[in-house]
Design an enzyme around this catalytic site. Structure first.
Site, PDB file in Angstrom:
ATOM      1  N   ASP A 301      11.360  64.773  -1.186  1.00  0.00           N
ATOM      2  CA  ASP A 301       9.913  64.551  -1.064  1.00  0.00           C
ATOM      3  C   ASP A 301       9.357  65.062   0.261  1.00  0.00           C
ATOM      4  O   ASP A 301      10.079  65.202   1.243  1.00  0.00           O
ATOM      5  CB  ASP A 301       9.617  63.039  -1.128  1.00  0.00           C
ATOM      6  N   ASP A 302       8.068  65.288   0.250  1.00  0.00           N
ATOM      7  CA  ASP A 302       7.236  65.504   1.454  1.00  0.00           C
ATOM      8  C   ASP A 302       7.335  66.895   2.071  1.00  0.00           C
ATOM      9  O   ASP A 302       6.673  67.182   3.058  1.00  0.00           O
ATOM     10  CB  ASP A 302       7.541  64.472   2.560  1.00  0.00           C
ATOM     11  N   HIS A 352       3.574  66.199  -5.286  1.00  0.00           N
ATOM     12  CA  HIS A 352       3.609  64.952  -4.508  1.00  0.00           C
ATOM     13  C   HIS A 352       2.234  64.691  -3.872  1.00  0.00           C
ATOM     14  O   HIS A 352       2.158  64.042  -2.837  1.00  0.00           O
ATOM     15  CB  HIS A 352       4.712  65.058  -3.444  1.00  0.00           C
ATOM     16  N   HIS A 443      14.330  63.086   1.670  1.00  0.00           N
ATOM     17  CA  HIS A 443      13.165  63.787   2.227  1.00  0.00           C
ATOM     18  C   HIS A 443      13.636  65.025   2.963  1.00  0.00           C
ATOM     19  O   HIS A 443      14.394  64.911   3.934  1.00  0.00           O
ATOM     20  CB  HIS A 443      12.392  62.851   3.157  1.00  0.00           C
TER      21      HIS A 443
END
Ligand code: NI
Length: 474
Positions: A301-302, A352, A443
Site C-alpha cells: 500500500d501507499d 488506494h 507498505h
C-alpha cells in the site's frame, strides 16, 4: 673519462625526465580522482542472481531533478563485461543528454525518471539470453527508449550472433516472415495492430541480422520496437516461436545444439501445421507452473516509491513472485514510470485513492473523485485499469461500498511494517499467521519493508507458498 661523464649526464637526464613524467601522470591521476568525487553519491550493489555465473549490478541515484535505476549483469570474464558496460554507459549517457535539454526548475518539480532493467532467459547450460529494457520519463512524455539483446555463452565466454543461429538467406527470410505473420495473427494481444507491409519490409531488409532475436529454453523470441511493425498501441511486441516450429530457419549447427526435434522429411507437414498451431503467450505457461499448492497474496500500500518500490520489484522478480500494489493516485502522478513497471512486470494494480483520506468521512461525490481520479491516472500511465481497491485504513461502510465500483480488498495478515520498521518482526507476523489464501498487508514506501520482503519471500518459498495476485486468490 669524458665518455663516462657523458653517459652519467645522459642517465641523470633520463632519470629526471622519467621522474617528471611519473610526477605528471601521478598528479593527473589525483586530479581525475578529485573530479570523480564531484559526481554525486550513487548507490551501487552487486548480488548473485539465481543463475550460475551471473551477478546483478544495481545502481540507483536520486537527485533533485531525476531518479535513476540501472540493472545489468556481470560475468566472470572481463571482455563480456566490457561489452555490456559499454552498452549501459551509452544508454545512460543518452539519458543525461536528454535530461540536459529539459528545464532544471521544471525538473525539480517533476523529476525525470530513468530505468534500465533486464531479464535473463536460461537457454541451456551456461547459455543465457540477456534482454534489456530501457525506459525514460521526462515530465509528461513517457517513452520506452530501446531494446537490446545479448546472447551469452559462458562456456566459450563469447557473445553469440543471431546470424549464427538463424539462417539468413532469402528463402529463410521468407520462412521467418511467414512464421512471424502467423504468430502475430494468432495473438489476441497484437493481431489487430500488425502492419503486414512493415513486417515484410523489416524481414526482407538485407542488413537486418535479427539482432532483436533471443532464445529461451524452448523457443525463439523476436522482440520488436514500438512502431517497428505494429501500431503504437501494441507497445513492444514479443513474438515467441517454439523450437519445433522454427527448425527450418535455424542453422544446422544450432538445430543440433538446441536439440530441436522434428524430422526434415516432416517439414512439409510441420510447415502446414504452422498455420493452425497455437502460439502460447509466455505468461500463460509461466502461470501453469504455479497452479497447485498453497498460495498467498502479498499486497503493498501507499506507493509507488522511487527507491523502495523499485527494490521490492527486483525482489519479486528474483523470487518469481507476483503481488498487488494498492497505489495512491497522487504518487502515481508523481512516479508514473514506477507504476508502469509494476504493471509491466505482471503485478496487479490496485486503487488506494488519491490522497489517502478516510473515505467514511467524505461525501459520495468526494469519494467518487478520490477513486475515479486514481483509476484514471493509473490507466493513463500503465495502459491498464486497476482491478481492485483498498480503502485507506481499511475504513469502509455501506455508503463507501455503494460508491466503489471495484472489489474492495482488506487483508488477513497485518505485518505492522509501518509501525515496527523491523524486518524480523514482519517475518514473525507472517510466520505466525500465514495460511493458504492469506492476504498479507505491507507498505512499499518504507526502506525497512524492503528488507522484510526479502525475508518473507524466502520464508514463503521455503514453505511451499506461491505468491500470486489478490484476484488470483479470490
Ligand atoms: Ni494506506
Amino acid at each position: 673519462m669524458v665518455t663516462t661523464r657523458l653517459i652519467k649526464i645522459i642517465l641523470i637526464t633520463i632519470g629526471v625526465i622519467g621522474l617528471a613524467i611519473f610526477a605528471y601522470m601521478y598528479f593527473q591521476g589525483e586530479h581525475k580522482k578529485e573530479s570523480r568525487n564531484d559526481i554525486k553519491e550513487e548507490y551501487e550493489k552487486i548480488e548473485q542472481s539465481k543463475y550460475p555465473g551471473v551477478d546483478i549490478i544495481t545502481k540507483t541515484s536520486d537527485e533533485k531533478t531525476y531518479h535513476k535505476a540501472i540493472h545489468y549483469p556481470k560475468f566472470k570474464e572481463q571482455p563480456l563485461n566490457d561489452e555490456i558496460k559499454n552498452y549501459v554507459l551509452k544508454v545512460e549517457q543518452n539519458f543525461h543528454e536528454e535530461l540536459d535539454k529539459h528545464d532544471a526548475v521544471y525538473l525539480q518539480e517533476h523529476p525525470a525518471q530513468y530505468y534500465l532493467t533486464f531479464k535473463i532467459y536460461p537457454v541451456m547450460d551456461e547459455l543465457y539470453s540477456i534482454v534489456f529494457y530501457e525506459d525514460g520519463y521526462f515530465g509528461g512524455a513517457n517513452s520506452r527508449l530501446s531494446n537490446k539483446v545479448f546472447l551469452v555463452d559462458l562456456n566459450s565466454n563469447q557473445f553469440i550472433k543471431q546470424s549464427e543461429i538463424l539462417q539468413v538467406t532469402k528463402e529463410s527470410r521468407e520462412k521467418i516472415y511467414k512464421l512471424l505473420y502467423n504468430a502475430f495473427k494468432q495473438s489476441e494481444q497484437y493481431s489487430a495492430f500488425l502492419n503486414e507491409d512493415y513486417l515484410k519490409e523489416w524481414v526482407e531488409q538485407e542488413n537486418n541480422k535479427f539482432s532483436n532475436m533471443f532464445l529461451t529454453n524452448q523457443s525463439v523470441v523476436f522482440k520488436f520496437d514500438k512502431y517497428e511493425v505494429t501500431a503504437g498501441a501494441a507497445g513492444m511486441p514479443e513474438i515467441e516461436l517454439p523450437f519445433d516450429q522454427v527448425r527450418d530457419i535455424l542453422s544446422e549447427k544450432w538445430v543440433e545444439r538446441l536439440n530441436v526435434k522434428g524430422d526434415m522429411s516432416n517439414d512439409e507437414s510441420s510447415e502446414a501445421n504452422n498455420d493452425v498451431s497455437e502460439v502460447k503467450p509466455r505468461e500463460e505457461s509461466e502461470k501453469n507452473l504455479a497452479a497447485n499448492g498453497k498460495r498467498v497474496a502479498l499486497t503493498f500500500d501507499d506507493g509507488p516509491h522511487p527507491k523502495n518500490t523499485m527494490k521490492i520489484l527486483d525482489l519479486l522478480k528474483k523470487y518469481d513472485a507476483k503481488a498487488t500494489f494498492f497505489m495512491l493516485g497522487s504518487r502515481v502522478d508523481f512516479y508514473p514510470l514506477i507504476a508502469k513497471r509494476v504493471a509491466e512486470e505482471g503485478h496487479e494494480l490496485g486503487n488506494h485513492t488519491w490522497n489517502h483520506k478516510d473515505l467514511t468521512t467524505l461525501s459520495s461525490e468526494s469519494i467518487e473523485q478520490e477513486v475515479n481520479d486514481t483509476s484514471e491516472v493509473i490507466l493513463q500511465v500503465t495502459g491498464q485499469k486497476p482491478t481492485v481497491i483498498r480503502p485507506p485504513y481499511g475504513a469502509t461502510n455501506k455508503q463507501v461500498e455503494a460508491v466503489l465500483n471495484l472489489p474492495s480488498i482488506l487483508w488477513t495478515v497485518d505485518t505492522m511494517d509501518w509501525k515496527t520498521h523491523n524486518p524480523q518482526a514482519v517475518l514473525e507476523e507472517v510466520r505466525d499467521n500465514v495460511q493458504d489464501g492469506s492476504i498479507i498487508l505491507m507498505h512499499d514506501i518504507h526502506e525497512s519493508t524492503v528488507a522484510a520482503v526479502e525475508l518473507v519471500l524466502k520464508y514463503l518459498e521455503e514453505n511451499g507458498y506461491t505468491c500470486v495476485t489478490v484476484s488470483d486468490i479470490l
